[in-house]
Write a protein that holds these residues in place. Structure first.
Motif, PDB file in Angstrom:
ATOM      1  N   LEU A  45      75.011 -69.744 -48.363  1.00 33.28           N
ATOM      2  CA  LEU A  45      73.774 -70.179 -47.703  1.00 33.28           C
ATOM      3  C   LEU A  45      73.971 -71.238 -46.616  1.00 33.28           C
ATOM      4  N   PRO A  46      74.845 -72.230 -46.787  1.00 34.58           N
ATOM      5  CA  PRO A  46      75.046 -73.172 -45.671  1.00 34.58           C
ATOM      6  C   PRO A  46      75.561 -72.483 -44.402  1.00 34.58           C
ATOM      7  N   VAL A  47      76.409 -71.486 -44.566  1.00 35.81           N
ATOM      8  CA  VAL A  47      76.926 -70.730 -43.422  1.00 35.81           C
ATOM      9  C   VAL A  47      75.800 -69.927 -42.775  1.00 35.81           C
ATOM     10  N   ILE A  48      75.046 -69.226 -43.592  1.00 38.82           N
ATOM     11  CA  ILE A  48      73.957 -68.386 -43.094  1.00 38.82           C
ATOM     12  C   ILE A  48      72.921 -69.232 -42.366  1.00 38.82           C
ATOM     13  N   ASN A  49      72.540 -70.341 -42.953  1.00 45.10           N
ATOM     14  CA  ASN A  49      71.531 -71.201 -42.333  1.00 45.10           C
ATOM     15  C   ASN A  49      72.039 -71.859 -41.046  1.00 45.10           C
ATOM     16  N   ARG A  50      73.336 -72.102 -40.964  1.00 50.36           N
ATOM     17  CA  ARG A  50      73.886 -72.743 -39.760  1.00 50.36           C
ATOM     18  C   ARG A  50      74.026 -71.767 -38.603  1.00 50.36           C
ATOM     19  N   TYR A  51      74.488 -70.563 -38.860  1.00 48.54           N
ATOM     20  CA  TYR A  51      74.830 -69.655 -37.764  1.00 48.54           C
ATOM     21  C   TYR A  51      73.730 -68.681 -37.377  1.00 48.54           C
ATOM     22  N   TYR A  52      72.775 -68.436 -38.234  1.00 51.45           N
ATOM     23  CA  TYR A  52      71.714 -67.492 -37.898  1.00 51.45           C
ATOM     24  C   TYR A  52      70.419 -68.249 -37.666  1.00 51.45           C
ATOM     25  N   LYS A  53      69.785 -67.983 -36.551  1.00 54.54           N
ATOM     26  CA  LYS A  53      68.614 -68.758 -36.147  1.00 54.54           C
ATOM     27  C   LYS A  53      67.287 -68.136 -36.569  1.00 54.54           C
ATOM     28  N   THR A  54      67.205 -66.807 -36.584  1.00 57.33           N
ATOM     29  CA  THR A  54      65.927 -66.170 -36.909  1.00 57.33           C
ATOM     30  C   THR A  54      65.874 -65.774 -38.378  1.00 57.33           C
ATOM     31  N   LYS A  55      64.667 -65.611 -38.864  1.00 55.09           N
ATOM     32  CA  LYS A  55      64.462 -65.219 -40.251  1.00 55.09           C
ATOM     33  C   LYS A  55      65.056 -63.834 -40.525  1.00 55.09           C
ATOM     34  N   GLU A  56      64.939 -62.926 -39.564  1.00 52.60           N
ATOM     35  CA  GLU A  56      65.457 -61.569 -39.731  1.00 52.60           C
ATOM     36  C   GLU A  56      66.981 -61.571 -39.844  1.00 52.60           C
ATOM     37  N   GLU A  57      67.646 -62.368 -39.003  1.00 54.67           N
ATOM     38  CA  GLU A  57      69.107 -62.461 -39.067  1.00 54.67           C
ATOM     39  C   GLU A  57      69.555 -63.054 -40.399  1.00 54.67           C
ATOM     40  N   ARG A  58      68.866 -64.076 -40.841  1.00 52.14           N
ATOM     41  CA  ARG A  58      69.218 -64.695 -42.123  1.00 52.14           C
ATOM     42  C   ARG A  58      69.000 -63.734 -43.284  1.00 52.14           C
ATOM     43  N   THR A  59      67.917 -62.974 -43.228  1.00 50.36           N
ATOM     44  CA  THR A  59      67.630 -62.005 -44.287  1.00 50.36           C
ATOM     45  C   THR A  59      68.722 -60.946 -44.365  1.00 50.36           C
ATOM     46  N   GLU A  60      69.160 -60.441 -43.221  1.00 51.33           N
ATOM     47  CA  GLU A  60      70.228 -59.438 -43.198  1.00 51.33           C
ATOM     48  C   GLU A  60      71.533 -60.012 -43.746  1.00 51.33           C
ATOM     49  N   ALA A  61      71.862 -61.240 -43.368  1.00 50.36           N
ATOM     50  CA  ALA A  61      73.076 -61.880 -43.866  1.00 50.36           C
ATOM     51  C   ALA A  61      72.993 -62.122 -45.372  1.00 50.36           C
ATOM     52  N   MET A  62      71.813 -62.490 -45.853  1.00 47.00           N
ATOM     53  CA  MET A  62      71.644 -62.708 -47.292  1.00 47.00           C
ATOM     54  C   MET A  62      71.769 -61.402 -48.060  1.00 47.00           C
ATOM     55  N   LYS A  63      71.255 -60.320 -47.501  1.00 46.36           N
ATOM     56  CA  LYS A  63      71.398 -59.013 -48.142  1.00 46.36           C
ATOM     57  C   LYS A  63      72.869 -58.614 -48.236  1.00 46.36           C
ATOM     58  N   ARG A  64      73.633 -58.913 -47.191  1.00 40.05           N
ATOM     59  CA  ARG A  64      75.061 -58.602 -47.211  1.00 40.05           C
ATOM     60  C   ARG A  64      75.793 -59.414 -48.266  1.00 40.05           C
ATOM     61  N   SER A  65      75.459 -60.687 -48.362  1.00 42.32           N
ATOM     62  CA  SER A  65      76.226 -61.562 -49.241  1.00 42.32           C
ATOM     63  C   SER A  65      75.864 -61.438 -50.716  1.00 42.32           C
ATOM     64  N   VAL A  66      74.725 -60.847 -51.029  1.00 35.15           N
ATOM     65  CA  VAL A  66      74.327 -60.733 -52.433  1.00 35.15           C
ATOM     66  C   VAL A  66      74.912 -59.481 -53.102  1.00 35.15           C
ATOM     67  N   ASP A  67      75.603 -58.648 -52.338  1.00 36.69           N
ATOM     68  CA  ASP A  67      76.217 -57.453 -52.914  1.00 36.69           C
ATOM     69  C   ASP A  67      77.231 -57.822 -53.991  1.00 36.69           C
ATOM     70  N   TYR A  68      77.724 -56.798 -54.672  1.00 33.94           N
ATOM     71  CA  TYR A  68      78.670 -56.973 -55.770  1.00 33.94           C
ATOM     72  C   TYR A  68      79.825 -57.888 -55.366  1.00 33.94           C
ATOM     73  N   PHE A  69      80.134 -58.847 -56.226  1.00 33.38           N
ATOM     74  CA  PHE A  69      81.246 -59.763 -55.995  1.00 33.38           C
ATOM     75  C   PHE A  69      81.840 -60.148 -57.340  1.00 33.38           C
ATOM     76  N   ASN A  70      83.108 -59.843 -57.530  1.00 37.18           N
ATOM     77  CA  ASN A  70      83.789 -60.188 -58.773  1.00 37.18           C
ATOM     78  C   ASN A  70      85.235 -60.522 -58.436  1.00 37.18           C
ATOM     79  N   ILE A  71      85.603 -61.763 -58.661  1.00 42.37           N
ATOM     80  CA  ILE A  71      86.937 -62.231 -58.304  1.00 42.37           C
ATOM     81  C   ILE A  71      87.315 -63.375 -59.229  1.00 42.37           C
ATOM     82  N   ASN A  72      88.586 -63.634 -59.339  1.00 45.88           N
ATOM     83  CA  ASN A  72      89.050 -64.790 -60.082  1.00 45.88           C
ATOM     84  C   ASN A  72      88.524 -66.036 -59.379  1.00 45.88           C
ATOM     85  N   SER A  73      87.915 -66.919 -60.123  1.00 46.51           N
ATOM     86  CA  SER A  73      87.239 -68.070 -59.504  1.00 46.51           C
ATOM     87  C   SER A  73      88.189 -68.992 -58.753  1.00 46.51           C
ATOM     88  N   ALA A  74      89.449 -69.028 -59.133  1.00 48.36           N
ATOM     89  CA  ALA A  74      90.401 -69.906 -58.452  1.00 48.36           C
ATOM     90  C   ALA A  74      90.642 -69.475 -57.010  1.00 48.36           C
TER      91      ALA A  74
END
Length: 125
Positions: A45-74
């Motif tokens: 979210l700090p990256v998305i809020n810093r680099y995307y200015k419009t609500k639509e751009e932020r929404t698209e970036a948030m949709k991309r980042s909420v996809d499946y993610f599973n990795i070793n936390s380290a």
């Protein structure tokens, strides 16, 4: 020696520190559907809020980042950094292929998890 933070503005350094601190919550919202996707989005979210200015751009970036993610936390911070860099490039370049962001994220999850699990994982003997 490579200095990663060389040439970054004070605001960018502050943003990356926020992403790093939020990465400690990477398994806070684990579920069966998206694994740690929601926590990945929270860290981004700090990256998305810093680099995307419009609500639509932020929404698209948030949709991309909420996809499946599973990795070793380290090693999650490594992939967060790559994704943050790609999101910055996407915000600056109209010709950037947004599908490549999730493609890189998905293609690195497995190998990085294997490396992280072998170094930091539990040993079953």
């Amino acid at each position: 020696m490579i200095r990663i933070k060389e040439g970054l503005s004070k605001e960018d350094k502050k943003m990356l520190n926020k992403v790093f601190l939020r990465s400690f919550t990477i398994f806070a919202s684990w579920n069966q559907v998206r694994a740690s996707g929601l926590s990945f989005e929270y860290a981004m979210l700090p990256v998305i809020n810093r680099y995307y200015k419009t609500k639509e751009e932020r929404t698209e970036a948030m949709k991309r980042s909420v996809d499946y993610f599973n990795i070793n936390s380290a090693l999650s911070t490594f992939l967060l950094g790559i994704t943050a860099s790609m999101e910055k490039e996407n915000s600056e370049n109209d010709d950037f292929d947004t599908y490549s962001i999730n493609a890189v994220k998905a293609s690195l999850m497995g190998p990085l998890s294997g490396i992280g699990d072998s170094f930091f994982g539990e040993r079953l003997e």
